[in-house]
Structures are given as C-alpha cells and as structure tokens.
Design a protein around this motif. Structure first.
Motif, PDB file in Angstrom:
ATOM      1  N   VAL A 105      -2.734   2.445  -3.460  1.00 38.34           N
ATOM      2  CA  VAL A 105      -1.391   2.195  -4.010  1.00 38.34           C
ATOM      3  C   VAL A 105      -1.499   1.049  -5.015  1.00 38.34           C
ATOM      4  O   VAL A 105      -1.998  -0.031  -4.679  1.00 38.34           O
ATOM      5  N   ILE A 127       0.294   6.110  -7.009  1.00 39.18           N
ATOM      6  CA  ILE A 127      -0.797   6.313  -6.057  1.00 39.18           C
ATOM      7  C   ILE A 127      -1.953   6.976  -6.784  1.00 39.18           C
ATOM      8  O   ILE A 127      -1.738   7.883  -7.611  1.00 39.18           O
ATOM      9  N   LEU A 263       5.188   7.879  -7.276  1.00 32.39           N
ATOM     10  CA  LEU A 263       5.734   8.236  -5.969  1.00 32.39           C
ATOM     11  C   LEU A 263       6.857   9.256  -6.108  1.00 32.39           C
ATOM     12  O   LEU A 263       7.014  10.145  -5.252  1.00 32.39           O
ATOM     13  N   ILE A 289       4.093   6.402   3.421  1.00 35.17           N
ATOM     14  CA  ILE A 289       4.248   5.206   2.590  1.00 35.17           C
ATOM     15  C   ILE A 289       5.694   5.087   2.115  1.00 35.17           C
ATOM     16  O   ILE A 289       6.230   3.981   1.966  1.00 35.17           O
TER      17      ILE A 289
END
Length: 518
Positions: A105, A127, A263, A289
C-alpha cells in the motif's frame, strides 16, 4: 409541520443503495462465510468456492496506530521487457506450510499533489500488485515452508526482490494483516509492510522468461568458379543442394508486470465466477484494507463529533452563565436605582419642608423668584441618571476566517460513495442512520443516548452535510492599516470560497418551512 424536505439519497422518501449499505462490528476477528457476504455485498458472493473463514489480524492493532494514511511513497514501475528481470528456474516446494503474500500500500497521496485538488480520497490510495497475462491482478509472494513470522517475512523480502528487483530489506515494520483458510489446501497469510520506511524512491520491474526456440533454414552453398567454364559452373550449381542450418532464437515472454491500481478501482471491480484463486485473494485483501481504513476513519468521525458535542455543551453553559450574570447585574442595578430614587425622594421631601418654612413671611414676588430656582433643583433630582451603564459601540472591523479540517473531511468522504460506487464524486452528505451505524461499530460501550448526544450538533434532517461539521468559522480583528475591501473585492472573495461550503439549499431538515426558519 409542512412538507418533508428530502435530502440527497432520498427517492420517494427511501434511501438509495449507497445509504442502505451498513458496516458491521469492526472488532470481529474471525469471519465466516456469512460475514463475508454481509460485509462485502458488492462481491455478490464470489469469494472462493473452498473458502472456510478469514482471520482479520488487523483488528489486533488499536485504531489510528498504523500510519498508513499519514504517509505516501511514490513507486516507479518499469514494464519494458528489455529492462525486466529474467526469471530463474526453481523447483516447486514439496510440502509448503502456508501461502505468504504481501500487500503493498503506497499510502494516501496528498490532495495538492494530484491532478485536481478535489480528487476523491479513494482515488488517492493505491495498491501495487502484479498483473498476470490473461488472469488478472495478484499479490506478490507464494508457497512458504514455514508459518513462523520471521521466516515468512524473510521469504517475502526475497520473493519480492526476485520478481521485481525491489529490496525491502530496510523495511522494519511488517503487519500481519489478513489470513484466509480453505477446505482443500494451505492457508494464505497476507502481510502489509511499511514501505514508507524506505529511504529511496522504490523501483519495481517486470518479470520475463527467456524462451529458446530453434528453426531450420535452407542456405545455399557457395561454389567456386575456378577452373570451370560458364557451362560447367551452371551445371555444378544446379546440381548443388541447399544446406540445412539450425538457427537458435531467445525471446522474452512477460510473466508478470507491476501495476499500481487505486483503491476505488479495486473496490468497484466486478468479480465473476471462475476467477482465479490468486485474484480472488487480492480482492479479499482489498476488502480487508478497506474495512481497516473504515475503522480508522470512523474513529476520526467519532472524535470530531465528540469535540462538537463538548463545544456545544460549553457554549450552552457559557450562554447560561452569561444570562445569569446579566440577570444578576440587572437585579443589582434595579436595587441601586430603587435606593437612589428613595434617597432622592427623601431629599425632595426634606427640601419641600425647608422651602415651606422659608416661604413664611415672604412676599408673593419673593416666592415667585425662589420658585424658579427650586424648579431647577427639583428637575435635577427627578431627572434620569445619565451615569447609567451604557453599551459601548464597537467600531472595530472583523473578518470571517474559514478553518477547514481536511483530515476530518477525508474521514467523512471515505464513506461517501454515491450509489455504492467508489469511483463517483462524493455528494458531501451522509445519512444520519449511517453515522449512527458507524458509531455503533467502533465502540461497544456506547448506548443510544450517547450516540444521540454525539449527533446532537448535526441537526434533525435525514441527510447530514459533513462540511458544516468539518469547517469552522471564526472572527478575526482586521488591523487598522489594512484598507477596507471594496464591494467588488468582497464579491470576488465570496466566489473564491463558494466551492468550500455547501449551498444554503443543501441543508435538509426533516421539518417544514417553520423548522427551516427556526
């Protein structure tokens, strides 16, 4: 009470899909299939046919203690096959104990470093995974011989360096983040390294495999003309057969390429049945996450609402105290005025008695002359008291300063996903029921009275404008040497700040016009 006011997300009095999505308790560590279905409805149940349960190891870390969203590191990807790393042949592990994977990340990219300052937060978190040809996005790693924490971290460092050239040797902090258990195989353990601890900008390369191919070509043989006539040379050349020659070629076939994905893209990706296990694990890790960030953002929201609640209580107490002090000053002033009136009245009676004695034996002309002076004295005694307390007019200039709490705005914005689509622009509103739900998920010790107290400063409408919560106005004294702004300048300043606050029409109380006026 008049017609009901509908806020964003209300169609015919019902919340839209975005508002119906609710969170579940963040503290639950072991999640079974039903938890996955309830927590991730956007995956439509496509989480893997042999998945038994997952373990959210991230719940062991207290909220707001992992600085993932307080950091950002830029990752450089080199996908040119000529610059890629050549894969080495290795024997598959005979008896692996676990499948270890790494979730890279990059953190939260600051808004000012994006192409537009209003880029949604979900598009500023990225990511890094590996893109497999004709398969999809996977996480780096693979089968590992040991379940020991140190052994898995050592294995992942070596694996990432082998496949991308990225050296994570200087990364000290490795979070054991998520685990997936299956009915037909070894578990998968996903780690999140603190790659922001790297001192230099990380560079990642693709992985290629060198494939050697052979092909046969017919090559004409050379023939010397020495000692031959033209006719003999032509006959010899015609009788000469081409020679077979083997040509060896080395080609580079791409096996994987580093890819940086936001994301928002990963959360909105459609997962179909039959998706490869490696890709399913990537999406499971992304959902984990996402929930991890939701917990931290919900805690920030709770903290802000708590501050607002305390400020409102302090303001109410200060107002009540000021009202009591004002009433006390008024009472004392009335008592002093009454006492002063009584003194004046007694003085007046005393003067009247004195003047009555003095008038005895005076002629009418003398009485008239004395009456003029006496009227002046009586007017002074019966007149208003010019020494009463007066409010001094404040002629100083003030200007309104808007303090924007960016971190607070981002916390609310993280949950603002119109139509449950993370790629859409945030609306600027969250439903009151969604905020109640978030408060229930982060603190088991809060009752409904506590939650209602937290939300007491957000109004009573169905929708809550979180910019009104995060932005604070304050008055600041304008120095005397600053010239007063002209009407044109003031208008330009209003236009500059127009996008920072919601329009007045965006406030949607539940009541009618009377409540809006109130």
């Amino acid at each position: 009470g008049g017609p009901q006011q509908r806020g964003p997300g209300q169609q015919g009095g019902k919340p839209n899909q975005q508002q119906q999505v609710m969170e579940h308790c963040f503290a639950t560590k072991v999640r079974r299939l039903v938890d996955h279905r309830l927590r991730n409805p956007h995956r439509k149940g496509n989480i893997g046919s042999t998945l038994l349960r997952s373990i959210a190891h991230w719940t062991s870390y207290p909220p707001l203690t992992t600085p993932v969203l307080n950091q950002h590191i830029n990752v450089v990807v080199k996908a040119d096959p000529e610059e890629c790393i050549v894969a080495t042949q290795s024997e598959p592990l005979a008896n692996p104990a676990v499948d270890a994977r790494v979730l890279l990340v990059t953190g939260l990219q600051p808004a000012e470093k994006t192409s537009t300052a209003k880029t949604p937060i979900l598009k500023r978190i990225s990511i890094v995974g590996k893109k497999l040809p004709d398969v999809g996005i996977s996480l780096y790693g693979g089968p590992c011989a040991s379940k020991d924490h140190n052994d898995m971290v050592k294995f992942l460092k070596a694996k990432v360096k082998e496949e991308t050239g990225l050296d994570l040797g200087n990364v000290v902090t490795w979070y054991k983040f998520f685990e997936l258990e299956y009915a037909d195989g070894i578990p998968t353990v996903i780690y999140m390294p603190a790659i922001w601890e790297l001192t230099e900008e990380p560079e990642m390369k693709g992985l290629v495999k060198e494939v050697t191919t052979e092909r046969t070509e017919l090559v004409e043989q050379e023939l010397s003309r020495e000692g031959m006539t033209d006719e003999e040379y032509q006959e010899a050349k015609a009788a000469l057969k081409p020679e077979e020659k083997i040509i060896t070629e080395v080609n580079r076939v791409v096996q994987s390429t580093p890819v940086i994905v936001t994301l928002a893209e990963l959360l909105s990706a459609e997962v179909k049945k039959g998706t490869e296990k490696d890709c399913l694990e990537t999406y499971n890790a992304v959902d984990a996450i996402d929930e991890f960030f939701k917990r931290d953002m919900a805690c920030k929201i709770n903290k802000k609402l708590s501050e607002k609640e305390n400020e409102a209580k302090e303001a109410a107490e200060a107002k009540e105290r000021e009202e009591r002090e004002r009433e006390e000053r008024k009472r004392k002033r009335e008592e002093e005025e009454k006492e002063e009136r009584e003194k004046k009245q007694a003085k007046l009676e005393e003067l009247k008695a004195k003047w009555e004695l003095e008038d005895q034996g005076k002629t009418d002309d003398e009485k008239r002359d004395a009456l003029i002076e006496r009227k002046k004295i009586m007017a002074e005694l019966q007149g208003t008291d010019e020494d009463q307390e007066k409010e001094e007019k404040d002629n100083r200039r003030y200007r309104t300063i808007l303090d924007v709490d960016q971190a607070c705005t981002e916390a609310f914005e993280y949950f603002d996903r119109p139509n449950n689509n993370p790629t859409l622009k945030p609306s600027g509103f969250l439903t009151r029921s969604r905020l109640e739900n978030l408060l229930m998920c982060i603190d088991d010790d809060m009752c409904m009275a506590d939650i209602e107290g937290r939300l007491s400063t957000t109004g009573k409408g169905f929708s809550v404008s979180y910019k009104l919560i995060c932005n604070t106005e304050r008055k600041e004294l304008v120095p005397d040497d600053v010239p007063e702004a002209t009407p044109i300048e003031a208008h330009e300043m209003d236009d500059a700040n127009a996008d920072e606050l919601p329009m007045a029409e965006e406030v949607h109380p539940e009541g009618g016009e009377d409540e809006m006026e109130e």
